[in-house]
Structure formats: structure tokens, C-alpha cells
Design a protein around this motif. Structure first.
Motif, PDB file in Angstrom:
ATOM      1  N   GLY A  55       0.878  -1.127  -0.201  1.00  0.00           N
ATOM      2  CA  GLY A  55       0.010   0.204  -0.032  1.00  0.00           C
ATOM      3  C   GLY A  55       1.027   1.099  -0.039  1.00  0.00           C
ATOM      4  O   GLY A  55       2.046   1.286  -0.386  1.00  0.00           O
ATOM      5  N   GLN A  74      -5.013  -2.029   1.514  1.00  0.00           N
ATOM      6  CA  GLN A  74      -6.313  -2.344   1.199  1.00  0.00           C
ATOM      7  C   GLN A  74      -6.603  -3.871   2.077  1.00  0.00           C
ATOM      8  O   GLN A  74      -5.898  -4.738   2.129  1.00  0.00           O
ATOM      9  CB  GLN A  74      -6.576  -2.538  -0.158  1.00  0.00           C
ATOM     10  CG  GLN A  74      -8.355  -2.672  -0.466  1.00  0.00           C
ATOM     11  CD  GLN A  74      -8.570  -2.626  -1.859  1.00  0.00           C
ATOM     12  OE1 GLN A  74      -8.240  -1.806  -2.467  1.00  0.00           O
ATOM     13  NE2 GLN A  74      -9.429  -3.822  -2.173  1.00  0.00           N
ATOM     14  N   ARG A  76     -10.747  -5.855   3.165  1.00  0.00           N
ATOM     15  CA  ARG A  76     -11.976  -5.906   3.123  1.00  0.00           C
ATOM     16  C   ARG A  76     -12.572  -6.222   4.698  1.00  0.00           C
ATOM     17  O   ARG A  76     -12.155  -7.256   5.338  1.00  0.00           O
ATOM     18  CB  ARG A  76     -12.870  -7.049   2.299  1.00  0.00           C
ATOM     19  CG  ARG A  76     -12.522  -6.747   0.808  1.00  0.00           C
ATOM     20  CD  ARG A  76     -13.350  -5.742   0.328  1.00  0.00           C
ATOM     21  NE  ARG A  76     -12.800  -5.576  -1.162  1.00  0.00           N
ATOM     22  CZ  ARG A  76     -13.637  -4.834  -2.152  1.00  0.00           C
ATOM     23  NH1 ARG A  76     -14.785  -4.323  -1.517  1.00  0.00           N
ATOM     24  NH2 ARG A  76     -13.257  -4.789  -3.290  1.00  0.00           N
ATOM     25  N   ARG A  85     -14.609  -1.839   1.123  1.00  0.00           N
ATOM     26  CA  ARG A  85     -13.058  -1.521   0.931  1.00  0.00           C
ATOM     27  C   ARG A  85     -12.748  -0.621   1.999  1.00  0.00           C
ATOM     28  O   ARG A  85     -12.860   0.428   2.126  1.00  0.00           O
ATOM     29  CB  ARG A  85     -13.154  -0.887  -0.311  1.00  0.00           C
ATOM     30  CG  ARG A  85     -11.675  -0.768  -1.211  1.00  0.00           C
ATOM     31  CD  ARG A  85     -11.637  -0.266  -2.514  1.00  0.00           C
ATOM     32  NE  ARG A  85     -11.934   1.242  -2.546  1.00  0.00           N
ATOM     33  CZ  ARG A  85     -13.315   1.627  -2.711  1.00  0.00           C
ATOM     34  NH1 ARG A  85     -14.191   0.667  -3.505  1.00  0.00           N
ATOM     35  NH2 ARG A  85     -13.453   2.740  -2.780  1.00  0.00           N
ATOM     36  N   THR A  86     -11.254  -1.238   2.582  1.00  0.00           N
ATOM     37  CA  THR A  86     -11.074  -0.601   3.656  1.00  0.00           C
ATOM     38  C   THR A  86      -9.434  -0.123   3.506  1.00  0.00           C
ATOM     39  O   THR A  86      -8.803  -0.953   3.548  1.00  0.00           O
ATOM     40  CB  THR A  86     -11.209  -1.281   5.040  1.00  0.00           C
ATOM     41  OG1 THR A  86     -12.535  -1.817   5.210  1.00  0.00           O
ATOM     42  CG2 THR A  86     -10.822  -0.577   6.082  1.00  0.00           C
ATOM     43  N   GLY A  87      -9.208   1.100   4.001  1.00  0.00           N
ATOM     44  CA  GLY A  87      -7.914   1.558   4.187  1.00  0.00           C
ATOM     45  C   GLY A  87      -7.434   1.235   5.400  1.00  0.00           C
ATOM     46  O   GLY A  87      -7.902   1.861   6.511  1.00  0.00           O
ATOM     47  N   TYR A 119     -11.225   4.690  -0.197  1.00  0.00           N
ATOM     48  CA  TYR A 119     -11.455   3.679   0.517  1.00  0.00           C
ATOM     49  C   TYR A 119     -12.968   3.982   1.135  1.00  0.00           C
ATOM     50  O   TYR A 119     -13.442   5.243   1.069  1.00  0.00           O
ATOM     51  CB  TYR A 119     -10.756   3.229   1.541  1.00  0.00           C
ATOM     52  CG  TYR A 119      -9.490   2.858   1.225  1.00  0.00           C
ATOM     53  CD1 TYR A 119      -9.212   1.416   0.891  1.00  0.00           C
ATOM     54  CD2 TYR A 119      -8.278   3.407   1.365  1.00  0.00           C
ATOM     55  CE1 TYR A 119      -8.074   0.942   0.100  1.00  0.00           C
ATOM     56  CE2 TYR A 119      -7.171   3.124   0.972  1.00  0.00           C
ATOM     57  CZ  TYR A 119      -6.922   1.814   0.439  1.00  0.00           C
ATOM     58  OH  TYR A 119      -5.854   1.127  -0.268  1.00  0.00           O
TER      59      TYR A 119
END
Length: 189
Positions: A55, A74, A76, A85-87, A119
Motif C-alpha cells: 500500500g 487495502q 475488506r 473496501r478498507t484502508g 476507501y
């Protein structure tokens, strides 16, 4: 270039750089891993380091010396019937003798900008010592049960229930609801 502090101490100018893992040279990655190993008192596992990769990294340099690192990767997270979609923030650390100078805040500002632009939400697992720092930045402690989607199915992660924080954006979140992370080797949160 150096600057003089109020007590006459010389400090090197600091520079915050952001880059994707693919754009960092091996020396920078080696320096980041060594820094985190030092910051976490030798308790940085191979899995912990791997979780930092793939990332965007925020790096604080004093001249040629790395003094701070954080990254967002990234993942989930499952919540309310959606795969979000998660940072996910990993590897936040500042060298002990360079703390309380705003380096962690600068790195988090850079990563929060990435999270806002790419995200559905941000997430991280905070230590007790860092929880107040994240809360002051607008991160919210997850109050509901946490779980992980493992090869054997969904497994509760009770030991993580009090350390997961989220950075809410446009997606509605029920902070008292269930939150499930995707699978990975080592610490799942």
C-alpha cells in the motif's frame, strides 16, 4: 539543512514522503523494517512486516535517517451485509528520541487523505498507549463484536474487541454492530 531548537540543540530538517511499496527502494524498506523492530522492542514478526506492504507508506526522514513510518493497505471488512473496501493502517511508529514532535500526526494526516480518496472507511488496531491519539484524530473505537473470516469460517476475536478503531466516511456504520475482517496470516487485526 539543520535548524536550531529553542535550547540551542541542532535538529536536521524533517521531510515527510509518501510512496507505494513498489516505489520504495530496498534501502528504504530495510530502514523501515529496522525502525519498526526498534519501536516495537524487537517484537515485529515477519507477518507484522508483511502486513505493512502493498500500500502507501508515509515516511518521516531527518536527512538520510528514517525516524517515522506508517502505511495504509487495502483490506475488506464485513459490516451490515456489505464487504467494505478498507484502508487499514499498519506499522505506525516513531523513533523514541523523535517522539512528541508531530511526526505521527503528519504521517496519519497523509494516510487519512489516502483513505478519504480511495476507501469506504479506515480501520486499525490500536495499542492502549495510542488509543487516545487516534480518538483525538476522529477515529472511533468499535464497540461491537469483532470476528475474522478464517479458512475454517467466521471466528470471534474477543481479544481484539476493545482495540479496533474505524475512520468513518460516507458508508453508514453501526459501531455497536458486528465487524469482520478478511483473513491473513499472523495477527488478523
Amino acid at each position: 539543512m539543520d535548524e536550531t531548537g529553542g535550547n540551542g540543540t541542532m535538529y536536521r530538517m524533517t521531510e515527510l514522503r509518501t510512496a507505494h511499496t513498489a516505489d520504495l527502494d530496498p534501502a528504504a524498506l530495510t530502514a523501515a523494517r529496522a525502525l519498526l523492530k526498534d519501536v516495537f522492542h524487537g517484537e515485529l514478526t515477519g507477518h507484522d512486516w508483511e502486513h505493512c506492504l502493498g500500500g502507501t507508506h508515509a515516511l518521516v526522514w531527518e536527512g538520510a535517517e528514517l525516524v517515522g513510518h506508517a502505511s495504509v493497505v487495502q483490506r475488506r471488512l464485513l459490516h451490515g451485509g456489505q464487504a467494505l473496501r478498507t484502508g487499514y493502517v499498519e506499522g505506525v511508529g516513531v523513533r523514541a528520541d523523535r517522539r512528541r514532535r508531530g511526526h505521527a500526526a503528519a504521517m496519519m494526516e497523509a494516510l487519512e487523505q489516502v483513505i478519504r480518496g480511495a476507501y469506504d472507511l479506515g480501520a486499525l488496531a490500536a495499542t492502549d498507549a495510542a488509543a487516545e491519539f487516534y480518538a483525538a484524530r476522529g477515529w472511533k473505537r468499535w464497540q461491537g463484536p469483532t470476528s475474522a473470516l478464517t479458512p475454517s469460517g467466521v471466528m470471534r476475536t474477543e481479544e481484539e474487541d476493545d482495540c479496533v478503531y474505524v475512520f468513518p466516511l460516507a458508508v453508514p456504520l453501526d459501531l455497536s454492530g458486528e465487524l469482520t475482517c478478511d483473513w491473513r496470516e499472523g495477527d488478523v487485526w
